[in-house]
Design an enzyme around this catalytic site. Sequence first.
Site, PDB file in Angstrom:
ATOM      1  N   HIS A 153      -1.028  -1.338 -11.848  1.00  0.00           N
ATOM      2  CA  HIS A 153       0.012  -1.597 -10.857  1.00  0.00           C
ATOM      3  C   HIS A 153       0.049  -0.412  -9.912  1.00  0.00           C
ATOM      4  CE1 HIS A 153       4.227  -0.395  -9.703  1.00  0.00           C
ATOM      5  NE2 HIS A 153       4.105  -1.525  -9.068  1.00  0.00           N
ATOM      6  N   ASN A 155       2.048   0.892  -5.968  1.00  0.00           N
ATOM      7  CA  ASN A 155       2.989   0.586  -4.900  1.00  0.00           C
ATOM      8  C   ASN A 155       3.129   1.850  -4.067  1.00  0.00           C
ATOM      9  OD1 ASN A 155       6.465   0.960  -4.743  1.00  0.00           O
ATOM     10  ND2 ASN A 155       5.402  -0.512  -3.454  1.00  0.00           N
ATOM     11  N   ARG A 157       5.054   3.124  -0.390  1.00  0.00           N
ATOM     12  CA  ARG A 157       6.029   2.598   0.582  1.00  0.00           C
ATOM     13  C   ARG A 157       6.651   3.710   1.433  1.00  0.00           C
ATOM     14  NH1 ARG A 157       7.842   2.765  -4.621  1.00  0.00           N
ATOM     15  NH2 ARG A 157       9.739   3.973  -4.943  1.00  0.00           N
ATOM     16  N   ALA A 307      14.608 -12.939   0.763  1.00  0.00           N
ATOM     17  CA  ALA A 307      13.437 -12.387   0.069  1.00  0.00           C
ATOM     18  C   ALA A 307      12.411 -13.490  -0.175  1.00  0.00           C
ATOM     19  CB  ALA A 307      13.854 -11.782  -1.258  1.00  0.00           C
ATOM     20  N   ARG A 308      11.125 -13.140  -0.048  1.00  0.00           N
ATOM     21  CA  ARG A 308      10.082 -14.109  -0.373  1.00  0.00           C
ATOM     22  C   ARG A 308       9.760 -13.916  -1.856  1.00  0.00           C
ATOM     23  NH1 ARG A 308       4.371 -15.183  -0.264  1.00  0.00           N
ATOM     24  NH2 ARG A 308       3.966 -17.194   0.723  1.00  0.00           N
ATOM     25  N   SER A 311       6.256 -13.622  -3.427  1.00  0.00           N
ATOM     26  CA  SER A 311       5.514 -12.371  -3.249  1.00  0.00           C
ATOM     27  C   SER A 311       5.992 -11.301  -4.222  1.00  0.00           C
ATOM     28  CB  SER A 311       5.658 -11.857  -1.821  1.00  0.00           C
ATOM     29  OG  SER A 311       5.088 -12.795  -0.928  1.00  0.00           O
TER      30      SER A 311
END
Lengths: 348, 348
Positions: A153, A155, A157, A307-308, A311
Site C-alpha cells: 500500500h 499513498n 498527498r 465521495a466516489r 475509488s
Amino acid sequence: AGGGLAATLAFPSVLAASKPDWMAEPISGYEGVKGDDIKARMEAMIMQVQADFCRALEQEEADGSVGSAPVKFKVDRWIRKEGGGGITCVMQEGEVFEKAGVNISVVHGHLPPAAVAQMRARGKQMGEGVLPFTALGISSVIHPRNPMIPTIHFNYRYFEVQEPNGECQWWFGGGTDLTPYYLDENDVRHFHGTLKKACDKHNAKLYPKFKAWCDDYFNVTHRGERRGVGGIFFDDFDEPNQEKAFEFVTSCANSVVPSYVPLVKKHKKDGYGYAERQWQLLRRGRYVEFNLIYDRGTKFGLYTPGARYESILMSLPLTARWEYMHAPEPGSKEAKLTEILKNPKDWI
Amino acid sequence: AGGGLAATLAFPSVLAASKPDWMAEPISGYEGVKGDDIKARMEAMIMQVQADFCRALEQEEADGSVGSAPVKFKVDRWIRKEGGGGITCVMQEGEVFEKAGVNISVVHGHLPPAAVAQMRARGKQMGEGVLPFTALGISSVIHPRNPMIPTIHFNYRYFEVQEPNGECQWWFGGGTDLTPYYLDENDVRHFHGTLKKACDKHNAKLYPKFKAWCDDYFNVTHRGERRGVGGIFFDDFDEPNQEKAFEFVTSCANSVVPSYVPLVKKHKKDGYGYAERQWQLLRRGRYVEFNLIYDRGTKFGLYTPGARYESILMSLPLTARWEYMHAPEPGSKEAKLTEILKNPKDWI
C-alpha cells in the site's frame, strides 16, 4: 506540446516533447499541470508515478500469464460535481494480481466540520468557519494472487487549506507499507532498505522517525497486531520548506516501483497450496478490519460529501475470510508471521 | 435444583424441575439467575433464547447434512477480567450454515468516556464522572451457505447505569432484521408479519415505529443502500414500565425462531450456481462494510477495554468479496434486490 522553458526545466523527462504517456489526461488538464505552482507540480508527479507503477505491474501480469490476452488496468477518469475529480486504475482477476488499484484524486472543496475537528484533534491550528481546501494525492493497494507475494500500500498527498485570515496552510503526508502473508526476511530488508535510501537522501533522521510512525499507525488495535511489517508513514510534513518537502515526497513516491516490483518477480512463480491460500484470505480479513475500522484516509473519504466510494474501497481485497478463533499452529510459518506482527522489529 | 416459589413462578418451564438445558452455565451462575431482579430475569431469558435458537439451527444442519456427523455449535464460556463474561456459540463450515454465531454477554464495569459521549449525543442525560454500568444482551448473525436463504441478525439487550446522585437509569434495546441475497416477497412478508405479531401484543404503535427505525439504522450510507429488507430496531426503550418493557423484549426475542427457521427449511435445498454464489459473496462484502464502518454495537464493543473481539467479530461472514464497480444487469434478480435496498418499502 509547448509549455515553455519553466515547464521544461520542471519536468524535463515528461513534458519536453509531447504529451506525457500517462494513464489519462490529468484532472487539471495537460496545460494545467505545467506551471511552477506546487499543486501543478504535485499533480504531474503523481500522474507519472501512477503511470510508472501501473505499467510495471502490467508488465509483471503479462509475463506471468499463460493466456494470450493478459488482464490490463481499467482506467476511469471521473469528475467530482463539488470540484475536482480523479483517475482510478483497477486491474482485477489477473493471473498475478487478484486486485490492484492505483488511484489519483484532485479534490477542491470546503472542509466538512468533521474533518476540521479531526485535524484540530491532531494539533492543527485551524480558523473558524467554512474553509476552502485542495487535496491532491495518489493512493494504491495491490493484492497479488500468490500468497508468497506481499501486499503493498502507498499513498502520497498534498493538502492546502485557505484560512479566513488569508493565510494558506499546507502540508504533505504519505507512506509506503508492506503486508506479507509469509515472512521472507530478505524481502522485508530489501523493502525497508529501498525506503530508507529514498529518505536518507534528504535527511538521515527521517527514516527512523517515519518507520516508527508507520508501526504505530497500522495497528489493528483490537487484535494487538500490526497490519504488516510496516515501512514509512508521515503526516503534516512541511520541512525544511515547500521545495525540499516536495523533493522528499517525490523521492519516496519514486521508490515504490524499486521497493516492490522485485518482490513480485521473485515470488510470482512460487508454489503454494490450499493452506497457504486460506491463510492469505484470513490475513486479508484483518486488512479489511484495519481499513474500515481505523484508517483515517478511508474515514475521511467516506464521510466527504460526494465521495466516489468505489475509488476509496478499491483498497479492499477481491476475497477475504473470517474464521472464529483462528490461531496458527505453534512453530508454523503462520505463527512466525503473527509473532512479528505483534512485536514489530527494526529491519536495517 | 431448588430456587423456591418465586423462581418457579417466574420461569415455570425452565427452572421448575432441574437445571435448564442451556448451552452453558449462565455467567451469573444457575442460582444467580433465579431472582426476581430484572437483571436475573433478563439473563435467564436470553440464555433460553440462545438455547432455543442454537438447537433449532443444529436441527436444520443435521437434516441438511449428507455426512454422518453434522457440525454443531462450539460453545465458549468466557470470563471478562474487568467484570462479567459471556457465552459464545459458533457453528462454522456446516453444510447448511457457513457461519452461525449466537453470543450472550453479561458485562459489569465503568462506562468509558467515549461511550458516555455517544449516549449523550443521542440525547441521554448522564451525570459526570466514572459511571458504573451493567449490560446484558444476546446477539446473533447467521450466514447460511445457500444464497437462497437470507442472513438474519438479532440483538436484545438491557442496559443499566448508576448515576452519581444514586439513581439508576435503565433501558432496553434490540431488534431483528433480515438480509436476503435474492428477494422472495413471501419470505419477507412472513418475517415482518411474525415481528409485527410479536410487537402488536403489546402496543400496535410499536411495529411501524420500529420498522422505520430499522430502515434508518441499517443504512450503508456511502452506497445509499440499506443492508437488507429490515425488520425492527429500537433503543432507549423503557415504556410503559420495566415489567411491561421486559415482556415486550421477551416477546420479540421469542419471535426469532418462528420468523426465521421456516425460511431455512423452505430454501435449504434450493438449487443455485456460480453466479448466485458470487452475488452472495459481494452482498456479504456490503454486510462487512456496514458492521465495521457504521454499526454502533460493533464500535462500542471494540472500543470497550478488555473486549472479547472474537465474540464481536463472529458477526462477519466466513467469506466475502469486493469487486470494483460491480453493477447488476438491469432487469436481473440481483437488480431487483438492489432496487428494494435503495428504496425500502412496507411489507404489511
